[in-house]
Design an enzyme around this catalytic site. Sequence first.
Site, short mmCIF file in Angstrom:
data_model
loop_
_atom_site.label_atom_id
_atom_site.label_comp_id
_atom_site.label_asym_id
_atom_site.label_seq_id
_atom_site.Cartn_x
_atom_site.Cartn_y
_atom_site.Cartn_z
N SER A 8 -2.80 15.94 -17.47
CA SER A 8 -4.11 14.88 -17.85
C SER A 8 -4.99 14.76 -16.62
CB SER A 8 -3.35 13.47 -17.79
OG SER A 8 -2.78 12.87 -16.99
N GLU A 10 -8.59 13.05 -14.45
CA GLU A 10 -9.14 11.47 -14.40
C GLU A 10 -10.62 11.78 -13.69
OE1 GLU A 10 -6.80 8.80 -12.09
OE2 GLU A 10 -8.48 8.50 -10.79
N TYR A 42 -11.76 2.14 -13.05
CA TYR A 42 -12.48 1.07 -13.30
C TYR A 42 -12.70 0.53 -11.62
CZ TYR A 42 -12.85 -3.63 -15.04
OH TYR A 42 -13.15 -5.00 -15.59
N HIS A 69 -8.70 2.78 -16.95
CA HIS A 69 -8.06 2.07 -16.05
C HIS A 69 -8.61 0.53 -16.19
CE1 HIS A 69 -7.34 5.71 -13.09
NE2 HIS A 69 -7.40 6.20 -14.56
N ARG A 99 -3.40 -3.51 -10.32
CA ARG A 99 -3.76 -4.64 -9.72
C ARG A 99 -5.35 -4.56 -9.25
NH1 ARG A 99 -2.42 -6.27 -3.67
NH2 ARG A 99 -3.64 -4.67 -3.29
N ASP A 101 -8.16 -3.72 -6.05
CA ASP A 101 -8.64 -4.60 -4.70
C ASP A 101 -9.62 -5.37 -4.70
OD1 ASP A 101 -6.23 -2.76 -3.11
OD2 ASP A 101 -7.64 -1.24 -3.66
N PHE A 208 -10.74 10.14 3.36
CA PHE A 208 -10.29 9.36 2.07
C PHE A 208 -8.70 9.01 2.17
CE2 PHE A 208 -9.84 9.59 -2.92
CZ PHE A 208 -10.24 8.35 -2.91
N HIS A 258 -1.42 14.85 -13.24
CA HIS A 258 -2.69 14.15 -13.40
C HIS A 258 -3.64 14.71 -12.20
CE1 HIS A 258 -4.85 10.82 -14.88
NE2 HIS A 258 -5.25 10.26 -13.56
P1 FAD Z 1 0.62 -3.42 -7.45
O1 FAD Z 1 1.38 -2.61 -8.35
O2 FAD Z 1 0.26 -4.97 -7.85
O3 FAD Z 1 0.73 -3.40 -5.83
C1 FAD Z 1 -0.18 -3.73 -4.87
C2 FAD Z 1 0.75 -4.25 -3.55
O4 FAD Z 1 1.44 -5.53 -3.88
C3 FAD Z 1 1.80 -3.39 -3.17
O5 FAD Z 1 2.05 -3.20 -1.70
C4 FAD Z 1 3.25 -3.65 -3.65
O6 FAD Z 1 4.35 -3.49 -2.97
C5 FAD Z 1 3.01 -5.27 -3.66
N1 FAD Z 1 3.52 -5.82 -4.81
C6 FAD Z 1 3.40 -5.60 -6.05
N2 FAD Z 1 4.18 -6.65 -7.24
C7 FAD Z 1 4.35 -7.57 -6.16
C8 FAD Z 1 5.22 -8.59 -6.50
N3 FAD Z 1 5.43 -9.03 -7.69
N4 FAD Z 1 5.55 -9.51 -5.34
C9 FAD Z 1 5.04 -9.06 -4.09
N5 FAD Z 1 4.53 -7.85 -3.91
C10 FAD Z 1 4.16 -7.06 -4.72
N6 FAD Z 1 -8.33 1.18 -7.88
C11 FAD Z 1 -9.38 0.78 -8.57
O7 FAD Z 1 -10.24 -0.26 -8.01
N7 FAD Z 1 -9.73 1.39 -9.77
C12 FAD Z 1 -8.97 2.35 -10.45
O8 FAD Z 1 -9.28 2.60 -11.44
C13 FAD Z 1 -7.94 2.87 -9.66
N8 FAD Z 1 -6.88 3.77 -10.47
C14 FAD Z 1 -5.98 3.89 -9.82
C15 FAD Z 1 -5.06 5.12 -10.32
C16 FAD Z 1 -3.74 5.46 -9.92
C17 FAD Z 1 -2.82 6.25 -10.61
C18 FAD Z 1 -3.31 4.97 -8.59
C19 FAD Z 1 -2.33 5.49 -7.90
C20 FAD Z 1 -4.39 4.05 -7.86
C21 FAD Z 1 -5.65 3.59 -8.38
N9 FAD Z 1 -6.42 2.62 -7.95
C22 FAD Z 1 -7.43 2.09 -8.41
C23 FAD Z 1 -5.92 2.17 -6.59
C24 FAD Z 1 -5.18 0.77 -6.64
O9 FAD Z 1 -6.03 -0.42 -7.36
C25 FAD Z 1 -4.73 0.17 -5.26
O10 FAD Z 1 -3.77 1.03 -4.64
C26 FAD Z 1 -4.52 -1.34 -5.32
O11 FAD Z 1 -4.37 -1.50 -4.00
C27 FAD Z 1 -3.11 -1.51 -5.87
O12 FAD Z 1 -2.97 -1.49 -7.24
P2 FAD Z 1 -1.57 -1.57 -7.85
O13 FAD Z 1 -1.97 -1.66 -9.46
O14 FAD Z 1 -0.73 -0.31 -7.62
O15 FAD Z 1 -0.71 -2.85 -7.40
#
Ligand code: FAD
Length: 278
Positions: A8, A10, A42, A69, A99, A101, A208, A258
């Site tokens: 895939s 991106e 996103y 996303h 999630r 940032d 980066f 990907h």
């Molecule tokens: P989570 O899975 O929620 O994790 C975030 C942090 O919280 C981690 O340190 C984890 O250990 C901790 N954590 C998770 N769940 C819990 C819990 N239940 N209790 C306590 N701690 C917890 N960013 C963007 O803004 N837009 C995008 O489109 C985008 N696309 C991405 C695509 C990919 C494939 C990847 C790998 C990253 C992408 N990101 C994007 C970056 C991402 O948004 C950031 O890395 C963000 O800080 C974490 O998102 P996450 O969904 O991994 O968070």
Amino acid sequence: MTDKPTFSIEFFPPATPEGVEKLRLARAQLAQLNPAFFSVTYGAGGSTRDRTLEIVREIQAEGLHAAPHLSCIGATKDSIRDHLAEFRAMGVTRIVALRGDLPSGMADPGEFRYANELVAFIRAETGDAFHIEVAGYPEFHPQARSATADLDAFATKVRAGANSAITQYFYNADAYFQFVDEAWARGVEIPIVPGIMPIASFSKLARFSDACGAEIPQWMRRRFEALGDDTASVKALGLDIVTELCERLLEGGAPGLHFYTLNQAGLTSTIWQRLGLA
Ligand code: FAD
């Protein structure tokens, strides 16, 4: 993991009409590779909401598969519900659930704290309407309390209803294999697809990578530094390194790749062809 490997691509939503036009050209070139889907990022806190939707709409209208996303930090349940309805209306069947940032200056974290809550919400609201992808971090998320806590959080997120995962990019294949082993040890058996970042400029990549917690191995750093501003040699070395990484990952059982294209078709097409995926 008996499914066919998934390859895939991106994109990010461009901010200017020229960027949108360039992306159309890149997409036309990359569509010839027949990827499983094109994901569209996103912006933090919903900053690219309309632009992401527009690119997704275009991709779907071309008869290709878009995977938007969707990040939940700063969002409300109602706003996510609206997004899901729009995706369904466009015929989207795959989402990358994150999630995200919180952008600086935005104080309200909204109604979701972590991606696992978003995944559970999408499942509760839409059943099996979407294939849900989540993010994985073979070198661990920069904010994670510990490697173990991050792996546990990843497993929690998958159990909330994810179908597969895409990783942060990395250049150390062992980190990926170990991450997959540790995930399996936690009962996570979904495909974990490596995220691949082709290298166009080493200085940009280094900056980066510091920000997102991806490690550049010392041997790579030294080899690129030795090439200085010789862009043709940097490109050639980057292609060799990334193609070899992909080969090693696929030989080791990775369930696909990907590509983070940064909206450029050239390097991804070359690597794809060298791997014989076309
Ligand atoms: P989570 O899975 O929620 O994790 C975030 C942090 O919280 C981690 O340190 C984890 O250990 C901790 N954590 C998770 N769940 C819990 C819990 N239940 N209790 C306590 N701690 C917890 N960013 C963007 O803004 N837009 C995008 O489109 C985008 N696309 C991405 C695509 C990919 C494939 C990847 C790998 C990253 C992408 N990101 C994007 C970056 C991402 O948004 C950031 O890395 C963000 O800080 C974490 O998102 P996450 O969904 O991994 O968070």
